[in-house]
Design a protein around this motif. Structure first.
Motif, PDB file in Angstrom:
ATOM      1  N   ALA A  17      53.916  48.939  47.223  1.00 11.92           N
ATOM      2  CA  ALA A  17      52.646  48.316  47.414  1.00 11.92           C
ATOM      3  C   ALA A  17      51.447  49.245  47.893  1.00 11.92           C
ATOM      4  CB  ALA A  17      53.144  47.212  48.558  1.00 11.92           C
ATOM      5  N   ILE A  18      50.401  48.894  47.461  1.00 15.39           N
ATOM      6  CA  ILE A  18      49.252  49.656  47.538  1.00 15.39           C
ATOM      7  C   ILE A  18      48.098  48.608  48.264  1.00 15.39           C
ATOM      8  CG2 ILE A  18      47.262  51.181  46.771  1.00 15.39           C
ATOM      9  CD1 ILE A  18      49.290  51.917  44.704  1.00 15.39           C
ATOM     10  N   LEU A  19      47.725  48.918  49.491  1.00 14.85           N
ATOM     11  CA  LEU A  19      46.450  48.294  49.990  1.00 14.85           C
ATOM     12  C   LEU A  19      45.290  49.164  50.150  1.00 14.85           C
ATOM     13  CD1 LEU A  19      49.393  47.362  51.307  1.00 14.85           C
ATOM     14  CD2 LEU A  19      47.991  46.105  53.331  1.00 14.85           C
ATOM     15  N   PRO A  20      44.332  48.446  49.391  1.00 20.87           N
ATOM     16  CA  PRO A  20      43.123  49.324  49.300  1.00 20.87           C
ATOM     17  C   PRO A  20      42.235  48.920  50.579  1.00 20.87           C
ATOM     18  CG  PRO A  20      43.366  48.117  47.331  1.00 20.87           C
ATOM     19  CD  PRO A  20      44.380  47.727  48.207  1.00 20.87           C
ATOM     20  N   ALA A  21      42.013  49.797  51.574  1.00 22.16           N
ATOM     21  CA  ALA A  21      41.299  49.527  52.488  1.00 22.16           C
ATOM     22  C   ALA A  21      40.269  50.564  53.172  1.00 22.16           C
ATOM     23  CB  ALA A  21      42.373  49.351  53.868  1.00 22.16           C
ATOM     24  N   SER A  52      32.984  48.768  54.858  1.00 25.65           N
ATOM     25  CA  SER A  52      32.524  47.257  54.909  1.00 25.65           C
ATOM     26  C   SER A  52      31.225  46.832  55.554  1.00 25.65           C
ATOM     27  CB  SER A  52      33.609  46.139  55.335  1.00 25.65           C
ATOM     28  OG  SER A  52      33.200  44.943  55.293  1.00 25.65           O
ATOM     29  N   LYS A  53      30.294  46.257  54.933  1.00 23.65           N
ATOM     30  CA  LYS A  53      29.200  46.147  55.604  1.00 23.65           C
ATOM     31  C   LYS A  53      28.769  44.544  56.143  1.00 23.65           C
ATOM     32  CE  LYS A  53      26.612  49.438  52.515  1.00 23.65           C
ATOM     33  NZ  LYS A  53      28.016  50.108  52.045  1.00 23.65           N
ATOM     34  N   ARG A  54      29.095  43.688  55.359  1.00 24.55           N
ATOM     35  CA  ARG A  54      28.775  42.237  55.666  1.00 24.55           C
ATOM     36  C   ARG A  54      29.782  42.090  57.030  1.00 24.55           C
ATOM     37  NH1 ARG A  54      29.418  39.156  50.063  1.00 24.55           N
ATOM     38  NH2 ARG A  54      31.094  40.589  49.855  1.00 24.55           N
ATOM     39  N   ILE A  55      31.046  42.359  57.033  1.00 28.79           N
ATOM     40  CA  ILE A  55      31.679  42.366  58.323  1.00 28.79           C
ATOM     41  C   ILE A  55      32.114  43.664  58.658  1.00 28.79           C
ATOM     42  CG2 ILE A  55      33.700  41.355  59.445  1.00 28.79           C
ATOM     43  CD1 ILE A  55      33.708  39.077  57.242  1.00 28.79           C
ATOM     44  N   PRO A  56      31.430  44.509  59.764  1.00 27.20           N
ATOM     45  CA  PRO A  56      31.794  45.884  60.064  1.00 27.20           C
ATOM     46  C   PRO A  56      33.372  46.007  60.525  1.00 27.20           C
ATOM     47  CG  PRO A  56      29.631  45.088  60.858  1.00 27.20           C
ATOM     48  CD  PRO A  56      30.320  44.115  60.440  1.00 27.20           C
ATOM     49  N   ARG A  57      33.826  47.163  59.932  1.00 34.44           N
ATOM     50  CA  ARG A  57      35.265  47.446  60.103  1.00 34.44           C
ATOM     51  C   ARG A  57      36.069  46.219  59.798  1.00 34.44           C
ATOM     52  NH1 ARG A  57      35.579  52.247  59.830  1.00 34.44           N
ATOM     53  NH2 ARG A  57      37.134  52.536  61.298  1.00 34.44           N
ATOM     54  N   LYS A  58      35.796  45.582  58.871  1.00 35.51           N
ATOM     55  CA  LYS A  58      36.574  44.238  58.407  1.00 35.51           C
ATOM     56  C   LYS A  58      38.083  44.751  58.181  1.00 35.51           C
ATOM     57  CE  LYS A  58      36.478  42.519  54.150  1.00 35.51           C
ATOM     58  NZ  LYS A  58      35.965  41.623  53.168  1.00 35.51           N
ATOM     59  N   ASN A  59      38.386  45.514  57.855  1.00 35.48           N
ATOM     60  CA  ASN A  59      39.889  45.585  57.430  1.00 35.48           C
ATOM     61  C   ASN A  59      40.836  45.934  58.653  1.00 35.48           C
ATOM     62  OD1 ASN A  59      39.853  45.614  54.696  1.00 35.48           O
ATOM     63  ND2 ASN A  59      38.821  47.673  54.520  1.00 35.48           N
ATOM     64  N   ILE A  60      40.270  46.113  59.936  1.00 34.97           N
ATOM     65  CA  ILE A  60      40.925  46.369  61.251  1.00 34.97           C
ATOM     66  C   ILE A  60      40.525  45.726  62.146  1.00 34.97           C
ATOM     67  CG2 ILE A  60      41.874  48.768  60.532  1.00 34.97           C
ATOM     68  CD1 ILE A  60      39.778  50.062  62.079  1.00 34.97           C
ATOM     69  N   VAL A  92      40.909  52.185  42.460  1.00 37.38           N
ATOM     70  CA  VAL A  92      41.236  52.733  43.298  1.00 37.38           C
ATOM     71  C   VAL A  92      43.165  52.535  43.343  1.00 37.38           C
ATOM     72  CG1 VAL A  92      42.202  51.956  45.934  1.00 37.38           C
ATOM     73  CG2 VAL A  92      39.858  51.831  45.136  1.00 37.38           C
ATOM     74  N   MET A  93      43.614  51.665  42.405  1.00 35.06           N
ATOM     75  CA  MET A  93      45.022  51.326  42.129  1.00 35.06           C
ATOM     76  C   MET A  93      45.367  52.769  41.015  1.00 35.06           C
ATOM     77  SD  MET A  93      46.011  48.817  43.831  1.00 35.06           S
ATOM     78  CE  MET A  93      47.573  48.842  42.943  1.00 35.06           C
ATOM     79  N   LYS A  94      44.633  53.213  40.162  1.00 36.08           N
ATOM     80  CA  LYS A  94      45.015  54.016  39.439  1.00 36.08           C
ATOM     81  C   LYS A  94      45.107  55.511  40.287  1.00 36.08           C
ATOM     82  CE  LYS A  94      43.515  56.448  35.061  1.00 36.08           C
ATOM     83  NZ  LYS A  94      43.852  57.854  35.555  1.00 36.08           N
ATOM     84  N   HIS A  95      44.166  55.769  41.122  1.00 37.12           N
ATOM     85  CA  HIS A  95      44.334  56.914  41.808  1.00 37.12           C
ATOM     86  C   HIS A  95      45.370  57.080  42.748  1.00 37.12           C
ATOM     87  CE1 HIS A  95      43.577  59.057  45.807  1.00 37.12           C
ATOM     88  NE2 HIS A  95      43.008  59.917  44.832  1.00 37.12           N
ATOM     89  N   ALA A  96      45.766  55.858  43.256  1.00 37.49           N
ATOM     90  CA  ALA A  96      47.112  55.923  43.940  1.00 37.49           C
ATOM     91  C   ALA A  96      48.159  56.127  43.318  1.00 37.49           C
ATOM     92  CB  ALA A  96      47.190  54.570  45.048  1.00 37.49           C
ATOM     93  N   ILE A  97      48.238  55.365  41.904  1.00 35.34           N
ATOM     94  CA  ILE A  97      49.556  55.614  41.126  1.00 35.34           C
ATOM     95  C   ILE A  97      49.543  57.110  40.745  1.00 35.34           C
ATOM     96  CG2 ILE A  97      50.511  54.858  39.035  1.00 35.34           C
ATOM     97  CD1 ILE A  97      49.332  52.030  39.645  1.00 35.34           C
ATOM     98  N   CYS A 123      52.260  46.408  43.494  1.00 36.31           N
ATOM     99  CA  CYS A 123      51.591  45.327  43.988  1.00 36.31           C
ATOM    100  C   CYS A 123      50.475  45.681  44.759  1.00 36.31           C
ATOM    101  CB  CYS A 123      52.523  44.546  44.787  1.00 36.31           C
ATOM    102  SG  CYS A 123      51.841  42.911  45.168  1.00 36.31           S
ATOM    103  N   CYS A 124      49.154  45.368  44.431  1.00 36.12           N
ATOM    104  CA  CYS A 124      47.970  45.383  45.042  1.00 36.12           C
ATOM    105  C   CYS A 124      48.023  44.387  45.941  1.00 36.12           C
ATOM    106  CB  CYS A 124      46.606  45.523  44.061  1.00 36.12           C
ATOM    107  SG  CYS A 124      45.237  45.349  44.949  1.00 36.12           S
ATOM    108  N   LEU A 125      47.970  44.601  47.472  1.00 35.86           N
ATOM    109  CA  LEU A 125      47.716  43.690  48.498  1.00 35.86           C
ATOM    110  C   LEU A 125      46.403  44.121  49.110  1.00 35.86           C
ATOM    111  CD1 LEU A 125      50.845  43.776  48.131  1.00 35.86           C
ATOM    112  CD2 LEU A 125      50.985  43.143  50.561  1.00 35.86           C
ATOM    113  N   TYR A 126      45.654  43.022  49.150  1.00 32.05           N
ATOM    114  CA  TYR A 126      44.496  43.075  49.982  1.00 32.05           C
ATOM    115  C   TYR A 126      44.513  43.100  51.610  1.00 32.05           C
ATOM    116  CZ  TYR A 126      41.585  42.698  45.721  1.00 32.05           C
ATOM    117  OH  TYR A 126      40.960  43.010  44.694  1.00 32.05           O
ATOM    118  N   ALA A 127      43.781  43.799  52.396  1.00 30.58           N
ATOM    119  CA  ALA A 127      43.959  43.960  53.532  1.00 30.58           C
ATOM    120  C   ALA A 127      43.624  42.953  54.365  1.00 30.58           C
ATOM    121  CB  ALA A 127      43.076  45.100  53.958  1.00 30.58           C
ATOM    122  N   THR A 128      42.717  41.895  53.753  1.00 31.37           N
ATOM    123  CA  THR A 128      42.108  40.762  54.710  1.00 31.37           C
ATOM    124  C   THR A 128      42.707  39.389  53.913  1.00 31.37           C
ATOM    125  OG1 THR A 128      40.259  40.961  53.302  1.00 31.37           O
ATOM    126  CG2 THR A 128      39.964  42.105  55.203  1.00 31.37           C
ATOM    127  N   ALA A 129      43.971  39.227  54.012  1.00 26.04           N
ATOM    128  CA  ALA A 129      44.797  38.255  53.599  1.00 26.04           C
ATOM    129  C   ALA A 129      45.602  37.698  54.704  1.00 26.04           C
ATOM    130  CB  ALA A 129      45.403  38.626  52.075  1.00 26.04           C
TER     131      ALA A 129
END
Length: 227
Positions: free
Chosen positions: A4-8, A12-20, A83-88, A102-108
């Protein structure tokens, strides 16, 4: 090996520090990491980030952060497939034989181990490039309207004006939670939306895109009701 790869990324601009950002008591990325681990589908759960704070939090939650993403893959123009290609590619350099990714989004926060497992069953048993989460539109898209530059209303497809709703073909959209794929499909940047893909259908109540503060507030309210 399945990963599993989570891009994070941190910017983030619209919601600062959104992923955490804290969502009902814990960093929102926690929900995706926990679902990935609980699903039992993955040999490794990796977070791809350029941000040291996100990396530290992700490790504490049980994920791996074996590298920091380069700056050129952390700006507003980097795509998910980049991002996925870089991680793989990183995994392959470590001589890891990756079959399914599996790409999993961090804000789900509504992501479920059950649907991850369903997607994994499909991707490994049939000849697909991708299997991803989707849900139905709440309103017939054939009846969609637009506002013109003069402020008046036009239908996108006026030929459907007098069709009954039950006679219109149901439409679906990407639910923005997870994307199972073969390693080869991600590396070659194949399109998610093709005849080589299949959807895991989610109930609409478990789907909420989170791009704005209003989206965030709606997701928190929905989560409170459901959980």
């Amino acid at each position: 090996m399945n990963i599993a790869i989570l891009p994070a990324r941190g910017g983030s601009k619209r919601i600062p520090r959104k992923n955490i950002k804290t969502f009902h008591g814990k960093p929102i990325i926690a929900y995706s990491i926990e679902a990935a681990i609980q699903s039992g589908c993955f040999d490794r759960v990796i977070v791809s980030t350029d941000d040291s704070e996100i990396a530290d939090i992700s490790r504490k939650l049980g994920a791996e952060v074996p590298f920091l993403r380069p700056d050129n893959l952390s700006d507003d123009f980097a795509t998910t497939l980049d991002v996925m290609k870089h991680a793989i590619d990183w995994c392959e350099k470590q001589q890891l034989c990756v079959k399914f990714v599996c790409c999993l989004y961090a804000t789900a926060p509504f992501i479920s181990p059950q649907y991850l497992q369903e997607g994994f069953t499909l991707i490994k048993s049939e000849e697909f490039d991708y299997v991803f989460s989707a849900t139905s539109f709440a309103f017939p898209i054939q009846r969609a309207i637009k506002i013109t530059t003069q402020g008046t209303i036009e239908m996108f497809q006026p030929e459907y004006l007098n069709h009954r709703s039950q006679d219109l073909i149901e439409a679906y959209h990407d639910a923005g939670q997870f994307y199972w794929g073969t390693s080869e499909a991600f590396i070659n940047r194949k399109s998610f939306f093709s005849s080589r893909s299949k959807a895991v259908l989610l109930p609409r109540k478990y789907v909420q895109d989170i791009d704005t503060q209003e989206d965030w507030e709606l997701a928190e309210a929905l989560f409170k009701v459901l959980k």
